[in-house]
Design a protein around this motif. Sequence first.
Motif, mmCIF file in Angstrom:
data_model
loop_
_atom_site.group_PDB
_atom_site.id
_atom_site.type_symbol
_atom_site.label_atom_id
_atom_site.label_comp_id
_atom_site.label_asym_id
_atom_site.label_seq_id
_atom_site.Cartn_x
_atom_site.Cartn_y
_atom_site.Cartn_z
ATOM 1 N N THR A 1 -0.289 16.927 -3.838
ATOM 2 C CA THR A 1 -2.070 16.608 -3.819
ATOM 3 C C THR A 1 -2.387 17.490 -4.861
ATOM 4 O OG1 THR A 1 -1.984 15.900 -1.663
ATOM 5 C CG2 THR A 1 -4.229 16.422 -2.778
ATOM 6 N N ARG B 1 2.916 6.316 -7.330
ATOM 7 C CA ARG B 1 4.482 6.326 -7.642
ATOM 8 C C ARG B 1 4.627 6.695 -8.713
ATOM 9 N NH1 ARG B 1 8.179 5.743 -4.033
ATOM 10 N NH2 ARG B 1 7.046 4.229 -2.529
ATOM 11 N N ARG C 1 0.862 -1.251 0.119
ATOM 12 C CA ARG C 1 -0.078 -0.052 -0.192
ATOM 13 C C ARG C 1 0.854 1.241 -0.025
ATOM 14 N NH1 ARG C 1 -4.222 -2.298 -1.917
ATOM 15 N NH2 ARG C 1 -4.870 -0.106 -1.814
ATOM 16 N N LEU C 2 0.380 2.221 -1.083
ATOM 17 C CA LEU C 2 1.155 3.585 -0.789
ATOM 18 C C LEU C 2 0.763 4.277 0.103
ATOM 19 C CD1 LEU C 2 1.329 4.104 -4.825
ATOM 20 C CD2 LEU C 2 3.059 3.064 -3.501
ATOM 21 N N ASP C 3 1.482 5.181 0.938
ATOM 22 C CA ASP C 3 1.121 5.897 2.028
ATOM 23 C C ASP C 3 0.912 7.235 1.566
ATOM 24 O OD1 ASP C 3 0.870 7.075 4.337
ATOM 25 O OD2 ASP C 3 2.882 6.625 5.037
ATOM 26 N N PRO C 4 -0.330 7.783 1.760
ATOM 27 C CA PRO C 4 -0.689 9.263 1.545
ATOM 28 C C PRO C 4 0.154 10.227 2.280
ATOM 29 C CG PRO C 4 -2.598 8.164 2.533
ATOM 30 C CD PRO C 4 -1.560 6.972 2.368
ATOM 31 N N GLY C 5 0.589 9.969 3.455
ATOM 32 C CA GLY C 5 1.370 10.646 4.111
ATOM 33 C C GLY C 5 2.519 11.006 3.588
ATOM 34 N N ARG C 6 3.059 10.159 2.754
ATOM 35 C CA ARG C 6 4.480 10.348 1.835
ATOM 36 C C ARG C 6 4.338 11.064 0.648
ATOM 37 N NH1 ARG C 6 7.709 5.068 1.521
ATOM 38 N NH2 ARG C 6 9.443 6.693 0.906
ATOM 39 N N GLN D 1 -3.634 3.239 -6.903
ATOM 40 C CA GLN D 1 -4.501 2.706 -5.951
ATOM 41 C C GLN D 1 -5.382 3.859 -5.379
ATOM 42 O OE1 GLN D 1 -1.850 1.477 -2.756
ATOM 43 N NE2 GLN D 1 -0.750 0.008 -3.797
ATOM 44 N N LEU E 1 -7.847 5.424 -2.871
ATOM 45 C CA LEU E 1 -7.929 5.687 -1.434
ATOM 46 C C LEU E 1 -9.237 5.757 -0.884
ATOM 47 C CD1 LEU E 1 -4.938 8.535 -1.132
ATOM 48 C CD2 LEU E 1 -5.006 6.020 -0.448
ATOM 49 N N ILE F 1 -3.846 7.359 -5.408
ATOM 50 C CA ILE F 1 -2.490 7.517 -5.139
ATOM 51 C C ILE F 1 -1.525 6.754 -6.237
ATOM 52 C CG2 ILE F 1 -2.488 5.734 -3.479
ATOM 53 C CD1 ILE F 1 -0.652 7.584 -1.617
#
Length: 488
Positions: A360, A445, A351-356, A412, A414, A443
């Motif tokens: 946006t 990469r 899972r990709l982390d939206p916090g990183r 992905q 969210l 989200i």
Amino acid sequence: MRKWLLGGLGLLLLCCGGGVAAITWIFARPPLDQRVDFTRPLRVPPLAASSVDGEGRRVFELRAQPGDSDLGHGSTRTWGYNGAYLGPTLWAKRGERVVVNVRNTLAEPTTVHWHGMHLPAKVDGGPHRPIPAGGSFQAAWTIDQPAATLWYHPHPGERTETQVYRGLAGMFIVDDDEPAQRALPHDYGVDDVPVMVQDKDFDGAQLGMSSRFGGDIGVLGDEILVNGTPGPYLDVRSELVRLRLLNASTARVYNFALADNRPFALVGTDGGLLDRPYMTSHVRLSVGERAEIVVALKPGERVTLRSVRSLGSGLQSKFNGGQDSFDVLQLRAAASLAPATLPQTLVATPRLDPGRAAQTRTFQLKGRDINGHGMDMGRVDAVIVKDTIEVWNVSNGHDTPHSFHIHDVQFQVLSVSGAAPPPELGGWKDTIFLEPRQQYSIIARFADYADPTTAYMFHCHVLKHEDEGMMGQFVIVEKGDTPRLRHG
């Protein structure tokens, strides 16, 4: 205001000052419920021939060409790759270096876009590098993504709908060494079968593009082809059959289900396998989306795959044919079936982390614009630093459905209008159906490839909308660099 119904179509008369100010046709025909006789064996596209060159690269040859096909109405003028209609299935493994030599023998420019593929912008196949009539192009890259059902199709400026509708499309299957790939049915054309679904509108024996049923959204045909086959059936010799569903239409949205409403296993979406099989009774695919499903059969039975009426009602759901129902494909189980077992786990999705997220962004699709702008090949809508994560909030700002596709990356989901996404949106995606007035937070990469001179696309994958300018473009750069676009 007065309305008359003529032959199933609404004629809307807008009166102003005692006179008629405007006359507009609106979509008001009864929903279709098409049942067919399954009389033809399903055509399975052949695996594309390839060779290995002196550098160890797998080399494919594709030729875009005109031809004549039997699509159920006699001799029909069509286009295809290496044949009269559609194209062969390209198959390559993760880690392989591939080369595709494309030759255009059509009378107009084209491109070949590798839909869902992670690859350099220069070979992505967007409208920036058209292949002229009689010309050629070489795409070379290294396959570096999980096993998945991808596809290829034209992506020229303002002619994508016409070229795909005439038959230019094919599958590109990426394989890998994950144990789940071997545990699932994987004998191509036998228990692992491509199912490219298209709707067509025939004018006599020829393909029509009158938009008489689609209007604002494009062509909505009243007949279904699977791999170019009308009324197809598939002989099945195993207890489980894997169907790689692809919505290769230009506008229509399908809601696939089995006629007896039995559940099936959704095992993969656009970018690869799910964490585990998801048992469901239907799967909806907008234009360009894919789904891998596994159907269980008993000896001797016949089961029909259908596209059934979508939930909801009203004019907006009719824009994409959501109120129509169609027979698609009949599965015919042999009297004796080879045993097969569905694995309980598949491939873990990191899972990709939206916090990183480094950025946006917000994109609203409305009319034929994205964020109020139509397509401009000289404008860069987003500059993205290589190897960063971004969150995109993508919304449909009006009542016409859209289908949103991002080149190069798998993303992905969210959330959907603030809620957790349903299980069928839990895996890797590159295309997503945008329901009216809804927002989708995704989200991704943006890794590996930086090129300040060449853009990737994001756009509505309803092909009429794409051709009319509902596209934008982004450039991936090294940190501190700036775009310097070049075309041709």
